[in-house]
Write a protein that holds these residues in place. Structure first.
Motif, short mmCIF file in Angstrom:
data_model
loop_
_atom_site.label_atom_id
_atom_site.label_comp_id
_atom_site.label_asym_id
_atom_site.label_seq_id
_atom_site.Cartn_x
_atom_site.Cartn_y
_atom_site.Cartn_z
N ALA A 186 -17.70 36.04 -3.26
CA ALA A 186 -16.23 35.62 -3.63
C ALA A 186 -15.34 36.68 -2.80
O ALA A 186 -15.62 37.99 -2.74
CB ALA A 186 -16.38 35.88 -5.31
N ARG A 187 -14.22 36.18 -2.78
CA ARG A 187 -12.94 36.94 -2.21
C ARG A 187 -11.77 36.30 -2.71
O ARG A 187 -11.47 35.22 -2.91
CB ARG A 187 -12.98 36.85 -0.70
N GLY A 188 -10.58 37.27 -2.89
CA GLY A 188 -9.29 36.86 -3.14
C GLY A 188 -8.57 37.98 -4.12
O GLY A 188 -9.48 38.94 -4.35
N PRO A 189 -7.59 37.49 -4.56
CA PRO A 189 -6.72 38.34 -5.64
C PRO A 189 -7.66 38.66 -6.89
O PRO A 189 -8.26 37.93 -7.47
CB PRO A 189 -5.60 37.49 -6.02
N GLY A 190 -7.75 39.82 -7.15
CA GLY A 190 -8.57 40.20 -8.38
C GLY A 190 -10.20 40.58 -8.05
O GLY A 190 -10.87 40.73 -9.18
N ILE A 191 -10.45 40.42 -6.79
CA ILE A 191 -12.04 40.39 -6.54
C ILE A 191 -12.13 41.85 -5.84
O ILE A 191 -11.58 41.83 -4.60
CB ILE A 191 -12.42 39.18 -5.70
N GLY A 192 -13.11 42.56 -6.12
CA GLY A 192 -13.24 43.53 -5.55
C GLY A 192 -14.47 43.63 -4.38
O GLY A 192 -15.10 42.85 -4.40
N VAL A 193 -14.71 44.72 -3.61
CA VAL A 193 -15.80 44.87 -2.69
C VAL A 193 -16.86 45.30 -3.87
O VAL A 193 -16.96 46.21 -4.41
CB VAL A 193 -15.80 45.73 -1.62
N ALA A 194 -17.90 44.24 -3.90
CA ALA A 194 -19.11 44.79 -4.56
C ALA A 194 -20.45 44.05 -4.22
O ALA A 194 -20.40 42.94 -3.59
CB ALA A 194 -18.81 44.27 -5.97
N LYS A 195 -21.50 44.51 -4.42
CA LYS A 195 -22.69 43.85 -4.00
C LYS A 195 -23.19 43.42 -5.35
O LYS A 195 -23.62 44.41 -6.33
CB LYS A 195 -23.69 44.95 -3.29
N LEU A 196 -23.65 42.24 -5.55
CA LEU A 196 -23.99 41.53 -6.64
C LEU A 196 -25.74 41.49 -6.57
O LEU A 196 -26.19 41.27 -5.63
CB LEU A 196 -23.43 40.19 -6.79
N SER A 197 -26.21 41.79 -7.84
CA SER A 197 -27.55 41.32 -8.06
C SER A 197 -27.87 40.69 -9.32
O SER A 197 -27.07 40.83 -10.35
CB SER A 197 -28.47 42.78 -7.98
N GLY A 198 -28.76 39.78 -9.28
CA GLY A 198 -29.17 38.94 -10.87
C GLY A 198 -28.08 37.84 -10.93
O GLY A 198 -28.11 37.48 -12.04
N ALA A 199 -27.34 37.64 -9.96
CA ALA A 199 -26.30 36.42 -10.35
C ALA A 199 -27.21 35.02 -10.32
O ALA A 199 -27.94 34.83 -9.37
CB ALA A 199 -25.44 36.17 -9.06
N ARG A 200 -26.81 34.14 -11.07
CA ARG A 200 -27.42 32.73 -11.34
C ARG A 200 -26.43 31.54 -11.05
O ARG A 200 -25.13 31.87 -11.20
CB ARG A 200 -28.07 32.64 -12.57
N VAL A 201 -26.75 30.57 -10.76
CA VAL A 201 -25.65 29.48 -10.52
C VAL A 201 -25.03 29.36 -11.76
O VAL A 201 -23.65 28.75 -11.62
CB VAL A 201 -26.41 28.26 -10.19
N ILE A 202 -25.49 29.43 -12.99
CA ILE A 202 -24.81 29.36 -14.18
C ILE A 202 -23.73 30.29 -14.46
O ILE A 202 -22.83 30.22 -15.35
CB ILE A 202 -25.80 29.05 -15.36
N ASP A 203 -23.67 31.30 -13.55
CA ASP A 203 -22.76 32.33 -13.63
C ASP A 203 -21.44 32.15 -12.96
O ASP A 203 -20.22 32.64 -13.08
CB ASP A 203 -23.25 33.77 -13.29
N VAL A 204 -21.30 30.98 -11.93
CA VAL A 204 -20.45 30.76 -11.02
C VAL A 204 -19.20 30.30 -11.73
O VAL A 204 -18.11 30.58 -11.60
CB VAL A 204 -21.01 30.13 -9.86
N ALA A 205 -19.40 29.23 -12.61
CA ALA A 205 -18.19 28.50 -13.28
C ALA A 205 -17.50 29.58 -14.36
O ALA A 205 -16.21 29.62 -14.14
CB ALA A 205 -18.60 27.57 -13.98
N PRO A 206 -18.13 30.34 -14.99
CA PRO A 206 -17.45 31.41 -16.04
C PRO A 206 -16.78 32.41 -15.14
O PRO A 206 -15.56 32.81 -15.64
CB PRO A 206 -18.60 31.78 -16.87
N THR A 207 -17.27 32.72 -14.33
CA THR A 207 -16.74 33.93 -13.20
C THR A 207 -15.47 33.16 -12.45
O THR A 207 -14.41 33.96 -12.45
CB THR A 207 -17.62 34.43 -12.34
N ALA A 208 -15.37 32.19 -11.83
CA ALA A 208 -14.51 31.68 -11.20
C ALA A 208 -13.19 31.18 -12.16
O ALA A 208 -12.24 31.38 -11.82
CB ALA A 208 -15.11 30.29 -10.53
N ALA A 209 -13.72 30.64 -13.22
CA ALA A 209 -12.64 30.32 -14.44
C ALA A 209 -11.73 31.47 -14.64
O ALA A 209 -10.77 31.54 -14.80
CB ALA A 209 -13.44 29.85 -15.69
N LYS A 210 -12.63 32.90 -15.02
CA LYS A 210 -11.93 33.96 -15.30
C LYS A 210 -11.02 34.40 -14.23
O LYS A 210 -10.01 34.81 -14.53
CB LYS A 210 -12.77 35.15 -15.75
N ALA A 211 -11.42 34.45 -13.00
CA ALA A 211 -11.01 34.75 -11.88
C ALA A 211 -9.38 34.55 -11.68
O ALA A 211 -8.34 34.95 -11.38
CB ALA A 211 -11.59 34.70 -10.66
#
Length: 448
Positions: free
Chosen positions: A401-426
């Motif tokens: 993920a990249r863009g306004p409001g997205i920081g530099v981070a190494k993610l762990s434990g992410a699941r496909v069910i997390d993408v929609a709520p994370t993108a929506a909030k972004a």
């Protein structure tokens, strides 16, 4: 076509800052106003990580934003995973239990590719955008056909009649504008996925340049096709990864040319990885054998990758007859009963008739083939497959993920069910619930 879209991204930002300074204005942080979600079907995290030179655009995005492996759903299949990607829910709730299911009423096997959005039982990120009054485009996204609220909708479909039924007039006009006959698209998807990905890129570039949709979903196929056909670690897959990376660069560059790149939040995901195949199991042969040995004449069987879905197992006695016969079959690892479905995110067959009565899981290196011939030119029909448990490291996908409001981070434990709520909030959308996933920590550290 820039190979490193982050250069144009950085150049655009620098130009904007210089212009603001020249005018005496105080620069402000770009606001997240546009959302792009790109799915690279079948791209594994380990393959992406092993070959940094293969995908320079995506590697640059990973350095500049949040990135990490992405765990799929069970079974690790395209249609179930993509439904979870844009609903934030497990198959237990959205109802897409694989790539196919047995319709107990017809009775016949049904491919989700033929059904479109009508098969979904949950609202999507596209619905959230519609509710906010945002314009939405979707290019070859699974489960999207016929969805309301998507103005430019070219769904993943493999037959002319399905494509015609599930697409929108605005989408057909879009194809005419770039000189691509509508009937060509499903044929490309079936036979020429490299060419299909180029068409997807060109459609996306045209759509962004002319209409600037607030939300756009894009699905690239060739990495998945090459991995199936030649195996997940072959040169063909490397070529496909490079080709998709160039297509991604072209789409991102289109946002910059349209003057909206600084307001774009981009999520690049994949639905699953791949396991290499070394031996095969033929479904029609197995089904005949099981019907004969168990006496279950109405038994139905079709594979969703490594997951063998059985229907017609109507009683506990039927299951007791079938289970030992399956466990005695070479290549079968275990039998999964409905008591285990909730832990795998699947609905009970008593509550959702699409769900199978029993599941057998093949070993990770076993190709379970629904056709009648396991051989193609002296080798297995497919040398790479998926469908096994999402915990298998080789089946981990990617999340960047990249863009306004997205920081530099190494993610762990992410699941496909997390993408929609994370993108929506972004981007400030309200995703309809209930949600099985969670919002990932992708904001800059100072904002967490």
């Amino acid at each position: 076509m820039p190979i490193f879209p982050n250069w144009s991204y950085a150049f655009g930002a620098a130009s904007w800052l210089l212009a603001a300074a020249a005018l005496g204005a105080t620069p402000t942080t770009p606001k997240a106003e546009y959302l792009l979600i790109v799915s690279i079907d079948g791209l594994p995290w380990d393959g992406f990580s092993r070959q940094p030179a293969t995908m320079p655009t995506l590697q640059a995005m990973a350095r500049e934003g949040a990135s990490g492996p992405l765990s799929s759903v069970f079974p690790t299949m395209t249609w179930a995973a993509h439904a979870s990607l844009w609903t934030g829910q497990l198959p237990l709730h959205h109802g897409i239990v694989g790539n196919r299911y047995f319709d107990r009423i017809s009775p016949k096997w049904v491919e989700y590719a033929e059904k479109g959005a009508e098969a979904l039982r949950s609202p999507t990120l596209a619905d959230a955008a519609k509710a906010a009054g945002w314009s939405v485009g979707s290019i070859f996204w699974p489960n999207s056909g016929g969805a309301t609220g998507i103005t430019w909708n070219l769904p993943e479909a493999y037959r002319d009649k399905d494509f015609t039924h599930l697409t929108t007039p605005a989408s057909r006009n879009l194809l005419e504008a770039i000189g691509l006959p509508a009937a060509t698209l499903p044929r490309l998807a079936s036979n020429e996925t490299y060419t299909m990905d180029m068409a997807t890129q060109e459609i996306a570039v045209h759509l962004v340049g002319k209409y600037k949709p607030r939300v756009l979903f894009v699905h690239f196929l060739s990495v998945d096709t090459a991995s199936h056909t030649y195996g997940p670690t072959t040169a063909a897959v490397t070529w496909a990864m490079t080709s998709v990376d160039r297509n991604l660069a072209a789409v991102l560059a289109a946002y910059d040319r349209a003057g909206i790149g600084q307001s774009l939040v981009t999520f690049v995901v994949s639905d699953h990885g791949f396991a290499p195949m070394s031996r095969g199991l033929l479904v029609p042969t197995l089904l005949r054998s099981l019907r004969k040995s168990t006496g279950l004449a109405k038994l139905q069987l079709m594979a969703n990758g490594h997951a063998l879905y059985f229907y017609g197992v109507s009683t506990a006695a039927d299951a007791r007859r079938l289970t030992p016969a399956l466990l005695a079959t070479d290549g079968i690892e275990k039998v999964i009963t409905p008591s285990e479905y909730a832990g795998l995110g699947l609905p009970l067959p008593a509550k959702d008739p699409r769900s199978p009565d029993l599941i057998a899981l093949a070993r990770p290196d076993v190709l379970v083939w629904n056709g009648t011939d396991l051989q193609r030119e002296g080798a297995l029909s497919m040398l790479g497959a998926h469908g096994y448990l999402p915990s298998l490291p080789a089946l981990q996908g990617i999340l960047i993920a990249r863009g306004p409001g997205i920081g530099v981070a190494k993610l762990s434990g992410a699941r496909v069910i997390d993408v929609a709520p994370t993108a929506a909030k972004a981007v400030g959308l309200q995703l309809p619930g209930p949600i099985d996933g969670k919002v990932l920590e992708v904001a800059p550290a100072k904002n967490r």
